[in-house]
Motif scaffolding. Structure first.
Motif, short mmCIF file in Angstrom:
data_model
loop_
_atom_site.label_atom_id
_atom_site.label_comp_id
_atom_site.label_asym_id
_atom_site.label_seq_id
_atom_site.Cartn_x
_atom_site.Cartn_y
_atom_site.Cartn_z
N LYS A 108 0.84 -1.19 0.00
CA LYS A 108 0.00 0.00 0.00
C LYS A 108 0.88 1.24 0.00
O LYS A 108 1.63 1.47 0.94
CB LYS A 108 -0.92 0.00 1.22
CG LYS A 108 -1.88 -1.18 1.30
CD LYS A 108 -2.70 -1.11 2.57
CE LYS A 108 -3.64 -2.32 2.70
NZ LYS A 108 -4.41 -2.27 3.97
N GLY A 110 1.27 5.38 -0.35
CA GLY A 110 0.62 6.68 -0.27
C GLY A 110 1.44 7.74 -0.98
O GLY A 110 2.65 7.85 -0.76
N GLN A 136 -2.85 5.14 -2.77
CA GLN A 136 -3.73 6.18 -2.26
C GLN A 136 -3.02 7.51 -2.43
O GLN A 136 -1.91 7.70 -1.95
CB GLN A 136 -4.07 5.94 -0.79
CG GLN A 136 -5.11 6.92 -0.26
CD GLN A 136 -5.68 6.51 1.08
OE1 GLN A 136 -5.51 5.37 1.50
NE2 GLN A 136 -6.34 7.43 1.76
N GLN A 165 -2.84 12.63 7.18
CA GLN A 165 -4.04 11.98 6.68
C GLN A 165 -3.76 10.57 6.17
O GLN A 165 -4.60 9.67 6.30
CB GLN A 165 -4.66 12.81 5.55
CG GLN A 165 -5.38 14.07 6.01
CD GLN A 165 -5.95 14.84 4.84
OE1 GLN A 165 -5.34 15.78 4.32
NE2 GLN A 165 -7.12 14.44 4.39
N LEU A 166 -2.59 10.37 5.60
CA LEU A 166 -2.23 9.06 5.06
C LEU A 166 -1.66 8.11 6.11
O LEU A 166 -1.71 6.89 5.94
CB LEU A 166 -1.20 9.22 3.92
CG LEU A 166 -1.71 9.73 2.58
CD1 LEU A 166 -0.56 9.94 1.62
CD2 LEU A 166 -2.74 8.77 1.98
N ASP A 167 -1.12 8.66 7.16
CA ASP A 167 -0.45 7.84 8.17
C ASP A 167 -1.42 6.79 8.74
O ASP A 167 -2.52 7.11 9.16
CB ASP A 167 0.07 8.73 9.30
CG ASP A 167 1.03 7.97 10.22
OD1 ASP A 167 1.52 6.89 9.81
OD2 ASP A 167 1.30 8.46 11.33
N LYS A 169 -2.82 4.48 6.98
CA LYS A 169 -3.66 3.95 5.91
C LYS A 169 -2.84 3.29 4.81
O LYS A 169 -3.40 2.62 3.95
CB LYS A 169 -4.50 5.08 5.31
CG LYS A 169 -5.46 5.73 6.31
CD LYS A 169 -6.22 6.87 5.66
CE LYS A 169 -7.13 7.56 6.68
NZ LYS A 169 -7.84 8.72 6.07
N THR A 170 -1.53 3.52 4.82
CA THR A 170 -0.65 2.94 3.81
C THR A 170 0.57 2.33 4.49
O THR A 170 0.82 2.56 5.68
CB THR A 170 -0.19 4.00 2.79
OG1 THR A 170 0.54 5.03 3.47
CG2 THR A 170 -1.38 4.63 2.08
#
Length: 212
Positions: A108, A110, A136, A165-167, A169-170
């Protein structure tokens, strides 16, 4: 030995110079720049004949200067290397090639970008290498221009917001522009964060060591 650097913005100069100074201070760097390229890309949203023509003019100047390889520093124009590489005997490196290859170690990915067109070029590369990778992307269009207007704090705060915001989630976070390199030292995400300049410089040197 000489390496050419192709720029579309002044914000890439210091990051790439610092990178080469760290890994190969004896290398002579030749800078070639056309600051109209970014505005043309922002207007068109793609590589137009005019952009390709202007970019090829820079590459011609670099090639005729007797350089050993050519390194791009603006990620929005990376796909132009596919078009122009067959015309030159020296290697044209994308700005983010080494960084994205490192990112492909993760599932994943980001992407944080400050130019609207950049994610397209990065995603093209990533998906061509690994169609199964999950991407993402967050982009705050045009805030790269804040740097040239002396608004570095605002620029950095908005980039940091995207990182946050990405931390979580990827598996990895990629700072797409050279102009964001300094922000890696301002954040401490729970996943690795990648920047391009140092990895790009190292890849150039690896290539030259193989060639010579």
């Amino acid at each position: 030995m000489k390496i050419a650097l192709i720029h579309a913005t002044t914000t890439a100069l210091k990051p790439i110079e610092r990178a080469f100074q760290e890994v190969a201070p004896s290398i002579e760097l030749l800078h070639f720049m056309d600051t109209s390229l970014l505005s043309l890309m922002e207007k068109s949203g793609k590589l137009t004949p005019e952009i390709i023509h202007r970019f090829s003019a820079l590459v011609n100047l670099a090639y005729n200067s007797g350089v050993s390889c050519i390194q791009l520093t603006c990620s929005a124009f990376n796909d132009v290397t596919t078009i122009l590489q067959p015309l030159y005997s020296v290697k044209l490196f994308r700005s983010d090639e080494a960084m994205l290859d490192e990112a492909l170690r993760y599932t994943k990915i980001g992407l944080v970008s400050t130019v609207k067109e950049t994610p397209i070029a990065l995603q093209n590369y990533l998906l061509n290498k690994n169609p199964d990778c999950m991407i993402q992307s967050l982009v705050d269009p045009g805030i790269i221009h804040l740097l040239s207007h002396g608004k570095r704090k605002e620029h950095d705060a908005r980039v940091i917001k995207m990182v946050e915001q990405l931390d979580g989630k990827t598996d990895v976070i990629v700072l797409s522009q050279y102009s964001m390199e300094h922000i890696a030292k301002q954040v401490n995400p729970s996943v690795p964060i990648l920047t391009a300049p140092l990895l790009a410089a190292k890849r150039c040197l690896d290539h030259l060591s193989e060639e010579f």
